[in-house]
Design a protein around this motif. Structure first.
Motif, short mmCIF file in Angstrom:
data_model
loop_
_atom_site.label_atom_id
_atom_site.label_comp_id
_atom_site.label_asym_id
_atom_site.label_seq_id
_atom_site.Cartn_x
_atom_site.Cartn_y
_atom_site.Cartn_z
N ASN A 26 21.67 -29.59 -17.16
CA ASN A 26 22.80 -28.96 -17.92
C ASN A 26 23.65 -28.23 -16.45
OD1 ASN A 26 24.68 -28.35 -19.56
ND2 ASN A 26 23.20 -27.69 -20.60
N GLU B 93 35.76 -35.39 -28.53
CA GLU B 93 34.70 -36.29 -27.66
C GLU B 93 35.74 -37.48 -26.50
OE1 GLU B 93 31.06 -38.24 -29.00
OE2 GLU B 93 32.33 -39.98 -29.20
N HIS C 19 32.77 -30.25 -20.67
CA HIS C 19 31.16 -30.19 -20.33
C HIS C 19 30.92 -31.89 -20.86
CE1 HIS C 19 27.32 -28.80 -21.22
NE2 HIS C 19 27.34 -29.83 -22.53
N SER D 252 28.55 -34.20 -22.22
CA SER D 252 27.25 -33.58 -23.93
C SER D 252 26.41 -34.38 -23.70
CB SER D 252 27.60 -33.12 -25.15
OG SER D 252 28.94 -34.49 -24.88
N ASP D 253 26.44 -35.64 -23.41
CA ASP D 253 25.60 -36.82 -23.84
C ASP D 253 25.48 -37.68 -22.32
OD1 ASP D 253 24.92 -36.31 -26.96
OD2 ASP D 253 26.97 -35.66 -26.26
N HIS E 129 21.26 -34.88 -24.59
CA HIS E 129 22.00 -34.28 -25.16
C HIS E 129 21.88 -33.29 -24.48
CE1 HIS E 129 25.13 -32.52 -28.03
NE2 HIS E 129 24.27 -32.01 -27.84
N GLU F 84 23.97 -28.72 -24.63
CA GLU F 84 24.14 -28.03 -25.38
C GLU F 84 25.56 -26.75 -23.95
OE1 GLU F 84 25.94 -27.60 -28.52
OE2 GLU F 84 25.12 -29.57 -29.33
N PRO F 85 27.09 -26.63 -24.94
CA PRO F 85 27.51 -25.68 -23.87
C PRO F 85 27.13 -24.69 -23.96
CG PRO F 85 29.52 -27.02 -25.01
CD PRO F 85 27.40 -27.24 -25.78
N ASP F 86 27.44 -23.69 -22.09
CA ASP F 86 27.36 -22.10 -22.89
C ASP F 86 27.72 -21.52 -24.14
OD1 ASP F 86 29.51 -21.67 -22.24
OD2 ASP F 86 29.65 -21.76 -19.70
N GLU F 87 27.47 -19.94 -23.96
CA GLU F 87 27.05 -18.78 -25.12
C GLU F 87 28.83 -18.60 -24.96
OE1 GLU F 87 24.48 -16.02 -24.45
OE2 GLU F 87 23.14 -16.72 -24.95
N TRP G 2 31.24 -20.88 -24.13
CA TRP G 2 31.68 -22.02 -25.10
C TRP G 2 31.75 -21.45 -26.24
CZ3 TRP G 2 33.52 -26.88 -23.26
CH2 TRP G 2 34.22 -27.87 -23.65
N GLN G 3 30.52 -21.72 -26.68
CA GLN G 3 30.08 -21.57 -28.33
C GLN G 3 30.61 -20.17 -28.77
OE1 GLN G 3 28.37 -23.84 -29.53
NE2 GLN G 3 27.42 -24.62 -27.61
#
Length: 322
Positions: free
Chosen positions: A109, A237, A285, A287-288, A302, A304-307, A309-310
């Motif tokens: 990742n 997506e 990103h 992601s999959d 899979h 997840e994006p970084d913090e 992004w979140q």
């Protein structure tokens, strides 16, 4: 150090802690004495318990005492023509980003902002880092690439046979790659694909750009709405059916929905607003990833994006529900 400390580094070393050195952490003690040994290797042998003190195992945070006898296992030394070991922080970030690894393949990742390889003024990239992190893997190579500012799933082959297999899979339909992107405006549910040929061009500054051009190469990207934030922004997506340079970024722009944080093809006012929410990156990103391995097994991963992004998404959700 005693006379036996200066023995050839290819074999076991015995290091005696002399007066004035007590109280140091074992990792700092070894870093100061094992010149030419990559830092990642030192931390690895500590994690694995291969370093012994007074014939017993110790933890990586052990603090040495005067008179301690430190046994160091045989290790590969850095040759004069090898690059200087990269920063510990970078290597630890990449090590922590591994989501899958076996004898022939690594899936990482990749953090945003790290290039996949050195060049164009960069002394290192992901592949140079992994050659230091996995010195025993003489054949390690990138399977494919991600833009420096794009985060997400990246494959590295540790064996030539795996590299050949995955290159063949990428040319066919045995690899399914999906990306998440935060785009400007309300992406319509009816806009399920962008089919527009792409061609490379050079702007006056010499910077390489890509544009939709009837004379370009065929390019097809499938899109699906994941989440809307009112009419302000949409999480989509994107599945690139072809693999052209900057394909998703240019196709999103062509559809009228530039990706947040895209300094080449984006909308500066939109990107500035996202930056004010803490989003100082490209919001694209990988992601999959789904790929068929040589033994017929289907690997699906899979990430997840970084913090950062979140954190932006949480704020957009809060604003959209106010």
């Amino acid at each position: 150090m005693t006379k036996k400390d200066s023995q050839a580094h290819s074999g076991v070393q015995m290091l005696e802690v002399s007066a004035g050195l007590e109280g140091q952490r074992i990792d700092n003690f070894l870093l100061a004495r094992l010149k030419g040994v990559p830092k990642t290797m030192i931390y690895r042998i500590l994690r694995k318990g291969e370093v012994r003190v007074n014939k017993g195992r110790i933890k990586p945070d052990y603090r040495i005492k005067e008179g301690d006898m430190v046994r160091v296992p045989p290790m590969r030394m850095t040759q004069a023509d090898e690059p200087v070991p990269l920063a510990k922080g970078l290597l630890e970030r990449l090590e922590a980003g591994i989501v899958y690894e076996d004898k022939a393949l690594i899936v990482l990742n990749k953090p945003a902002g790290i290039a996949v390889h050195g060049g164009s003024g960069l002394h290192y990239g992901v592949i140079e880092a992994f050659r230091q992190m996995r010195p025993q893997c003489k054949e390690i190579e990138l399977v494919h690439r991600l833009d420096r500012d794009t985060s997400g799933l990246l494959m590295l082959a540790k064996k030539r046979s795996m590299l050949r297999h995955l290159h063949e899979a990428l040319r066919g339909d045995s690899v399914d790659k999906r990306y998440m992107a935060l785009v400007r405006g309300r992406w319509p549910a009816t806009r399920k694909q962008v089919d527009a040929p792409l061609a490379r061009s050079n702007v006056r500054s010499g910077e390489r750009m890509v544009e939709v051009n009837p004379e370009g190469k065929e390019a097809l990207t499938l899109f699906k709405v994941l989440r809307r934030f009112g009419d302000y922004a949409t999480m989509v997506e994107a599945s690139p059916i072809t693999g052209r340079t900057h394909q998703i970024r240019v196709h999103a722009l062509y559809a009228g929905h530039a990706i947040a944080g895209d300094t080449k093809y984006g909308d500066e006012s939109f990107s500035k607003e996202i930056r004010e929410l803490g989003g100082k990156r490209l919001f694209l990103h990988a992601s999959d990833l789904k790929v068929t391995l040589p033994d017929g097994e289907v690997l699906a991963v899979h990430a997840e994006p970084d913090e950062q992004w979140q954190g932006v998404i949480e704020q957009l959700v809060a604003e959209a529900t106010e």
